[in-house]
Every structure is written in structure tokens, then in C-alpha cells.
Design a protein around this motif. Structure first.
Motif, PDB file in Angstrom:
ATOM      1  N   GLU A 195       0.444  -1.175   0.354  1.00 40.24           N
ATOM      2  CA  GLU A 195       0.576  -0.092  -0.147  1.00 40.24           C
ATOM      3  C   GLU A 195       0.989   1.521  -0.162  1.00 40.24           C
ATOM      4  O   GLU A 195       0.788   2.459  -0.709  1.00 40.24           O
ATOM      5  CB  GLU A 195      -0.739   0.083   1.636  1.00 40.24           C
ATOM      6  CG  GLU A 195      -2.238  -0.687   1.403  1.00 40.24           C
ATOM      7  CD  GLU A 195      -2.963  -0.800   0.300  1.00 40.24           C
ATOM      8  OE1 GLU A 195      -3.048   0.281  -0.399  1.00 40.24           O
ATOM      9  OE2 GLU A 195      -4.586  -1.619  -0.034  1.00 40.24           O
ATOM     10  N   ARG A 196       2.283   1.327   0.924  1.00 41.77           N
ATOM     11  CA  ARG A 196       3.078   2.213   0.367  1.00 41.77           C
ATOM     12  C   ARG A 196       3.789   2.250  -0.081  1.00 41.77           C
ATOM     13  O   ARG A 196       3.570   3.900  -1.339  1.00 41.77           O
ATOM     14  CB  ARG A 196       4.136   1.692   1.743  1.00 41.77           C
ATOM     15  CG  ARG A 196       5.489   2.780   1.891  1.00 41.77           C
ATOM     16  CD  ARG A 196       4.933   4.341   1.743  1.00 41.77           C
ATOM     17  NE  ARG A 196       5.537   5.639   1.661  1.00 41.77           N
ATOM     18  CZ  ARG A 196       6.639   5.985   2.376  1.00 41.77           C
ATOM     19  NH1 ARG A 196       7.024   5.370   3.540  1.00 41.77           N
ATOM     20  NH2 ARG A 196       8.522   6.633   2.014  1.00 41.77           N
ATOM     21  N   LEU A 197       3.768   1.846  -1.831  1.00 39.86           N
ATOM     22  CA  LEU A 197       4.254   1.484  -2.540  1.00 39.86           C
ATOM     23  C   LEU A 197       3.590   2.894  -3.498  1.00 39.86           C
ATOM     24  O   LEU A 197       3.814   2.674  -4.239  1.00 39.86           O
ATOM     25  CB  LEU A 197       4.364   0.228  -3.320  1.00 39.86           C
ATOM     26  CG  LEU A 197       6.131  -0.220  -2.901  1.00 39.86           C
ATOM     27  CD1 LEU A 197       5.740  -2.247  -3.346  1.00 39.86           C
ATOM     28  CD2 LEU A 197       7.050   0.595  -4.124  1.00 39.86           C
ATOM     29  N   ALA A 198       2.124   1.314  -3.401  1.00 44.16           N
ATOM     30  CA  ALA A 198       1.127   1.767  -4.567  1.00 44.16           C
ATOM     31  C   ALA A 198       0.972   3.448  -4.109  1.00 44.16           C
ATOM     32  O   ALA A 198       0.815   4.472  -5.107  1.00 44.16           O
ATOM     33  CB  ALA A 198       0.041   1.774  -3.955  1.00 44.16           C
ATOM     34  N   ALA A 199       1.303   4.087  -2.760  1.00 46.25           N
ATOM     35  CA  ALA A 199       0.473   5.755  -2.806  1.00 46.25           C
ATOM     36  C   ALA A 199       2.105   6.516  -2.528  1.00 46.25           C
ATOM     37  O   ALA A 199       1.537   7.647  -3.268  1.00 46.25           O
ATOM     38  CB  ALA A 199       0.672   5.576  -0.333  1.00 46.25           C
ATOM     39  N   ASP A 200       3.200   5.983  -2.756  1.00 49.50           N
ATOM     40  CA  ASP A 200       4.396   6.532  -3.133  1.00 49.50           C
ATOM     41  C   ASP A 200       4.537   6.913  -5.539  1.00 49.50           C
ATOM     42  O   ASP A 200       4.455   7.535  -5.540  1.00 49.50           O
ATOM     43  CB  ASP A 200       5.556   6.104  -3.154  1.00 49.50           C
ATOM     44  CG  ASP A 200       5.791   5.583  -2.004  1.00 49.50           C
ATOM     45  OD1 ASP A 200       5.495   6.764  -0.587  1.00 49.50           O
ATOM     46  OD2 ASP A 200       6.813   5.028  -1.435  1.00 49.50           O
ATOM     47  N   LEU A 201       3.802   5.557  -5.670  1.00 54.23           N
ATOM     48  CA  LEU A 201       2.926   5.649  -6.906  1.00 54.23           C
ATOM     49  C   LEU A 201       2.357   7.099  -7.668  1.00 54.23           C
ATOM     50  O   LEU A 201       2.603   7.647  -8.607  1.00 54.23           O
ATOM     51  CB  LEU A 201       3.180   4.245  -7.102  1.00 54.23           C
ATOM     52  CG  LEU A 201       2.786   4.166  -8.745  1.00 54.23           C
ATOM     53  CD1 LEU A 201       4.293   4.698  -9.477  1.00 54.23           C
ATOM     54  CD2 LEU A 201       2.885   2.463  -9.245  1.00 54.23           C
ATOM     55  N   HIS A 202       1.439   6.857  -6.904  1.00 56.76           N
ATOM     56  CA  HIS A 202      -0.063   7.838  -7.033  1.00 56.76           C
ATOM     57  C   HIS A 202       0.417   9.456  -6.795  1.00 56.76           C
ATOM     58  O   HIS A 202       0.646  10.345  -7.856  1.00 56.76           O
ATOM     59  CB  HIS A 202      -0.733   7.624  -5.522  1.00 56.76           C
ATOM     60  CG  HIS A 202      -2.537   8.622  -5.734  1.00 56.76           C
ATOM     61  ND1 HIS A 202      -2.624   9.038  -7.278  1.00 56.76           N
ATOM     62  CD2 HIS A 202      -2.391   9.735  -5.144  1.00 56.76           C
ATOM     63  CE1 HIS A 202      -3.624   9.601  -6.903  1.00 56.76           C
ATOM     64  NE2 HIS A 202      -3.221  10.006  -5.814  1.00 56.76           N
ATOM     65  N   GLN A 203       1.717   9.261  -5.743  1.00 60.57           N
ATOM     66  CA  GLN A 203       2.070  10.887  -5.413  1.00 60.57           C
ATOM     67  C   GLN A 203       3.179  11.514  -6.423  1.00 60.57           C
ATOM     68  O   GLN A 203       3.317  11.978  -6.858  1.00 60.57           O
ATOM     69  CB  GLN A 203       2.959  11.091  -3.842  1.00 60.57           C
ATOM     70  CG  GLN A 203       1.353  10.953  -2.832  1.00 60.57           C
ATOM     71  CD  GLN A 203       1.140  12.500  -2.728  1.00 60.57           C
ATOM     72  OE1 GLN A 203       1.016  13.290  -2.756  1.00 60.57           O
ATOM     73  NE2 GLN A 203      -0.455  11.999  -2.738  1.00 60.57           N
ATOM     74  N   LEU A 204       3.582  10.720  -6.727  1.00 59.32           N
ATOM     75  CA  LEU A 204       5.130  10.323  -7.420  1.00 59.32           C
ATOM     76  C   LEU A 204       4.401  10.989  -9.174  1.00 59.32           C
ATOM     77  O   LEU A 204       5.018  12.093 -10.273  1.00 59.32           O
ATOM     78  CB  LEU A 204       5.449   9.467  -7.950  1.00 59.32           C
ATOM     79  CG  LEU A 204       6.869   9.851  -9.192  1.00 59.32           C
ATOM     80  CD1 LEU A 204       7.820  10.560  -8.976  1.00 59.32           C
ATOM     81  CD2 LEU A 204       7.643   8.029  -8.924  1.00 59.32           C
ATOM     82  N   CYS A 205       3.172  10.562  -9.655  1.00 62.83           N
ATOM     83  CA  CYS A 205       2.572  10.304 -10.772  1.00 62.83           C
ATOM     84  C   CYS A 205       2.002  12.276 -10.609  1.00 62.83           C
ATOM     85  O   CYS A 205       1.917  12.776 -11.867  1.00 62.83           O
ATOM     86  CB  CYS A 205       1.478   9.538 -11.286  1.00 62.83           C
ATOM     87  SG  CYS A 205       1.623   7.748 -12.045  1.00 62.83           S
ATOM     88  N   ILE A 206       1.354  12.091  -9.655  1.00 62.37           N
ATOM     89  CA  ILE A 206       1.067  14.025  -9.145  1.00 62.37           C
ATOM     90  C   ILE A 206       2.265  15.012  -9.272  1.00 62.37           C
ATOM     91  O   ILE A 206       1.626  15.997 -10.215  1.00 62.37           O
ATOM     92  CB  ILE A 206       0.410  14.053  -8.552  1.00 62.37           C
ATOM     93  CG1 ILE A 206      -0.893  13.087  -8.430  1.00 62.37           C
ATOM     94  CG2 ILE A 206       0.355  15.555  -7.523  1.00 62.37           C
ATOM     95  CD1 ILE A 206      -1.621  12.762  -6.640  1.00 62.37           C
ATOM     96  N   ALA A 207       2.842  14.152  -8.970  1.00 60.96           N
ATOM     97  CA  ALA A 207       3.743  15.242  -8.983  1.00 60.96           C
ATOM     98  C   ALA A 207       4.260  15.340 -10.329  1.00 60.96           C
ATOM     99  O   ALA A 207       5.002  16.994 -10.321  1.00 60.96           O
ATOM    100  CB  ALA A 207       5.218  15.102  -7.954  1.00 60.96           C
ATOM    101  N   LYS A 208       4.332  14.855 -11.319  1.00 61.85           N
ATOM    102  CA  LYS A 208       5.422  14.910 -12.325  1.00 61.85           C
ATOM    103  C   LYS A 208       4.241  15.493 -13.739  1.00 61.85           C
ATOM    104  O   LYS A 208       4.562  16.327 -14.022  1.00 61.85           O
ATOM    105  CB  LYS A 208       5.764  14.035 -12.851  1.00 61.85           C
ATOM    106  CG  LYS A 208       7.365  13.016 -12.763  1.00 61.85           C
ATOM    107  CD  LYS A 208       7.390  12.219 -12.969  1.00 61.85           C
ATOM    108  CE  LYS A 208       9.124  11.344 -12.663  1.00 61.85           C
ATOM    109  NZ  LYS A 208       9.616  12.208 -12.716  1.00 61.85           N
ATOM    110  N   ILE A 209       3.569  15.127 -12.935  1.00 62.36           N
ATOM    111  CA  ILE A 209       1.743  15.693 -13.956  1.00 62.36           C
ATOM    112  C   ILE A 209       1.730  17.427 -13.397  1.00 62.36           C
ATOM    113  O   ILE A 209       2.221  18.747 -14.247  1.00 62.36           O
ATOM    114  CB  ILE A 209       0.773  15.254 -13.526  1.00 62.36           C
ATOM    115  CG1 ILE A 209       1.376  14.281 -14.250  1.00 62.36           C
ATOM    116  CG2 ILE A 209      -0.247  16.173 -14.138  1.00 62.36           C
ATOM    117  CD1 ILE A 209      -0.851  13.196 -13.641  1.00 62.36           C
ATOM    118  N   SER A 210       2.259  17.703 -12.391  1.00 60.49           N
ATOM    119  CA  SER A 210       2.017  19.457 -11.702  1.00 60.49           C
ATOM    120  C   SER A 210       3.192  19.979 -12.753  1.00 60.49           C
ATOM    121  O   SER A 210       3.337  20.925 -13.062  1.00 60.49           O
ATOM    122  CB  SER A 210       2.924  19.446 -10.248  1.00 60.49           C
ATOM    123  OG  SER A 210       2.026  20.907  -9.704  1.00 60.49           O
TER     124      SER A 210
END
Length: 426
Positions: free
Chosen positions: A272-287
Motif C-alpha cells: 500500500e505504501r508503494l501504491a501511495a508513493d506511485l500515486h504521489q509521484l505521478c501527481i508531482a510529475k504531472i504538476s
């Protein structure tokens, strides 16, 4: 006529579209992970139920089936959303092919559960059925990792796939041991399978550690308390070290199941931590990409009102950074400096994309190795009539004997495919 900046903006928009798709795909991976975790638990419970002749875990199984049904619906909704999205990733054909293969497996679960509830199949057959469905779901995760075009996102996806694969092998070990203890006996074939599952888990977790980074690796290690690890090893020795056919204590079945479940639940926390990190990384890169797009579009608007610049600017030496040509830095917003700044941005974007491509090649090497090893195992299984565990053992033993890497041995097997014997005959 369009300027170079116009095409740079088009490149950024394409990058944002790819990141948006990766974000949705990464969300799918997280949702699949939760369903796989629930199915793994249902598989273990079903094994105990069947091996005990329906005496254990009947109520637990009913509750688990309900949890699986809700998570399965969430995965199906993610599948439908991907199919309805007109934008496509570069590997969409392979990804959708994997989804097309696994959906019938999900459709077949109710009939499987009915047979298990009626005690109409052996535990080994039930385990094999769940393994097949879970393998299909993990194949979707593999294609998501293989199709990622951003190296940082790809690294996390590779780490997550290998961790999920290791966790699935741990789940198979739980089911294997639960059936052995509940039936009160162990067999030589099951002992060999058990040892193969232990070895394969370690290999997956090694790849996870390589790609996840020190923080996630430390979190994983923190979820392995010494007392729990010692209990797991004690139970493994009881079942795997004893001679085949020696009676096992059926009362150890729930003890084994609970010990493995605590370990697998700890793995789910890391997942679940991996999934959360993946989600945050996608958001940061899109931003970040959208911020760059806004800056470039602003410059394009300035360029529309600027006097024509000399084409010779292209052949000039690299210009000063963009900031030096910005109004805030005191530089004029139009003319030659703006053109040179645009050329700088194009050059910077080109270098960044090349660096990403190089890193992506490194990350994908792990996935390509897995593909080659799996193909080599498939050839050995087909030509020598070996099981998956036996084929893998043959590859590893050959690598050890010849002091070569496993991937090198796999490539040698594939290169000699047409010369391999059939059914043990030369």
C-alpha cells in the motif's frame, strides 16, 4: 508557420497525456494489489476448509468471499475506464490482451467457490485455480510496468510488481503449508514445491530491494520482527525437513496459517505504501509538466508580438539560461534573447528526454531478463516435460555449475531451442 516552441509545447502536452495515462494505470495496479491480497487470503482459507473436510474456516470463508466480491468490482470498473479512454499507452495492445485473458477467470470464480463450498475438489486443484487467476492479474501489473515511459515511475512499478510476485509466492506457501498440516501428512513432491516457493520469494524481494530505494526497503525489513521470522522458520523445518510421509500435527494448521497471514498482511502494508508513493509521484510529475507548459505557452504569446529574429541564432553558441532573458532578470522579453532562450529550452528538453531514455533502458533490463527466463523455462517444460519448479531448478543449477548468470543460461537455452530433446529422447 509553426515555431520550434510550438512543437516543444506539443511535446509537453504529449508528456502530460502519457503521465495522465500512467497515473490511471498506476491506480489500477494499486486496486489489483488489494484484490490479489484478498484472493490470496481466500485461497488459504479454502485450502484449510478442503483439507479439514469442511471442519475449519467455513465462516471465515463466507466473509472473505464478500470482501473479494467488492474488490473485484473495483478492478472491473478500472478495466472499463481504461477501455473507454480514447487515449492509449504505447503497450495498450498487450495490456488489453492481458485483461482480456484474466476477465474470464474472474467470471469463473463463483463456480469455483460453489465447488469448494460443496467440498467437490481437492485442495491442490483449488490452489491451482486461484493461482491461475492471480497470475493473470499479476500479468496485467507486469504489462503496466513494462509500458511505463517515465523511468522513476517505471522503477516503482518494477519494484511493486516484484514485491507483489514475492507476496503471491508467500501466499502459495501459506496455502501449501495449510493443506499439508490440515491433512496431517506431507509428501516429497509437496516438500520440493515448498522449497521452490521459499527460494523464489527471496529472488523477488531482492529485485524489489534493488528498485524500491532504501526507505521502502527499510520499511519492509522493519515488518519482519525476529520472533515472527523464527516461528515461520520453525514451522517450515517441521514440514520440510522431516522425511516424506511423516505425520504432521493437524493442530499446527491454524498456527501456520496465522503466522503466514501476519507476514503477508505486513507485506500488504508495504505494498500500500508503494501504491501511495506511485500515486504521489505521478501527481508531482504531472504538476511539474503542467507548470512548464504554462511557462512555454506564455513565451509563445510573447513570441507572437516579437520582431522577427535572425535565423542565424540557431548556429550561435549556447545562450544564457532562460532566467537571464526574463523580464524579472532585467532582460528584454522579445527579440534575439527570447529566440536564444527558446533554443536553450529545446536543448534542455532534448537532454532530459535522452537521460530519461537511458535510465528507462536500465530499468527495463530487469523486466526483459524476466521475460527471457520465463521463455527458457517454458521451453524446458515443453521439451523435457518438466514442472515449472523443475525447469527453474535446472536453469539455476546450470548457472551455478558454470559460474554464469541465470539470464546468460536462459539465452543459451533459447538459442538452442530447435535442438532440445523431446520427452527425454535425443
Amino acid at each position: 508557420m509553426k515555431s520550434g516552441l510550438s512543437f516543444l509545447i506539443a511535446a509537453l502536452r504529449s508528456e502530460i497525456d502519457e503521465l495522465d495515462q500512467l497515473s490511471r494505470t498506476s491506480a489500477l495496479v494499486g486496486t489489483i494489489g488489494r484484490l490479489v491480497h484478498a484472493l490470496q487470503r481466500e485461497r488459504g482459507i479454502s485450502n484449510v476448509l478442503l483439507a479439514s473436510g469442511g471442519q475449519r474456516f467455513a465462516a471465515e470463508r463466507t466473509a472473505q468471499i464478500a470482501e473479494c466480491a467488492g474488490l473485484e468490482q473495483a478492478v472491473r470498473e478500472c478495466f472499463d475506464a481504461l477501455e473507454a479512454d480514447p487515449r492509449r499507452l504505447g503497450n495498450s495492445a498487450r495490456l488489453f490482451s492481458r485483461i482480456a485473458w484474466v476477465v474470464p477467470g474472474l467470471d469463473a470464480l463463483p463456480a469455483l467457490r460453489q465447488r469448494i463450498g460443496a467440498l467437490q475438489m481437492p485442495a491442490a486443484e483449488a490452489t491451482g485455480a486461484f493461482v491461475k487467476v492471480i497470475a493473470g492479474l499479476l500479468a496485467v501489473v507486469f504489462e503496466a510496468a513494462d509500458g511505463a515511459t517515465d523511468p522513476e515511475i517505471s522503477r516503482l512499478l518494477v519494484a511493486m510488481f516484484n514485491f507483489m510476485q514475492g507476496k503471491e509466492l508467500a501466499g502459495q506457501e501459506r496455502a501449501c503449508g495449510a493443506a499439508a498440516f490440515a491433512s496431517g501428512r506431507n509428501e516429497a513432491a509437496r516438500q520440493q514445491q515448498w522449497l521452490h516457493l521459499i527460494e523464489s520469494q527471496e529472488r523477488c524481494f531482492q529485485v524489489f530491494s534493488e528498485f524500491s530505494g532504501p526507505e521502502l526497503e527499510a520499511q519492509w525489513l522493519a515488518h519482519l520482527p525476529p520472533a515472527q521470522t523464527a516461528e515461520l522458520e520453525r514451522l517450515r523445518r517441521i514440514a520440510c525437513a522431516a522425511p516424506a510421509g511423516v505425520a504432521l500435527d493437524p493442530n499446527l494448521s491454524p498456527v501456520w496459517f496465522d503466522c503466514c497471514t501476519r507476514r503477508i498482511d505486513a507485506m500488504q502494508t508495504v505494498e500500500e505504501r508503494l501504491a501511495a508513493d506511485l500515486h504521489q509521484l505521478c501527481i508531482a510529475k504531472i504538476s511539474r509538466a503542467r507548470g512548464e507548459l504554462q511557462t512555454h505557452e506564455s513565451l509563445l504569446a510573447q513570441l507572437a508580438h516579437a520582431p522577427p529574429a535572425s535565423p542565424a541564432a540557431f548556429f550561435d553558441q549556447p545562450a544564457t539560461p532562460l532566467l537571464a532573458a526574463s523580464p524579472a532578470a532585467g532582460g528584454p522579453p522579445y527579440g534575439r534573447q527570447l529566440e536564444r532562450s527558446i533554443l536553450d529550452m529545446v536543448q534542455e528538453q532534448s537532454l532530459r528526454l535522452q537521460a530519461m531514455s537511458d535510465e528507462l533502458d536500465t530499468v527495463r533490463a530487469s523486466l526483459n531478463e524476466r521475460k527471457l527466463v520465463e521463455r527458457a523455462k517454458g521451453l524446458l517444460m515443453a521439451h523435457r516435460r518438466l514442472s515449472e519448479a523443475e525447469a527453474h531448478k535446472m536453469l539455476r543449477q546450470t548457472a551455478m555449475n558454470q559460474n554464469r548468470r541465470l539470464i546468460d543460461v536462459a539465452e543459451s537455452v533459447l538459442s538452442m531451442a530447435e535442438y532440445l530433446p523431446v520427452d527425454g529422447k535425443p
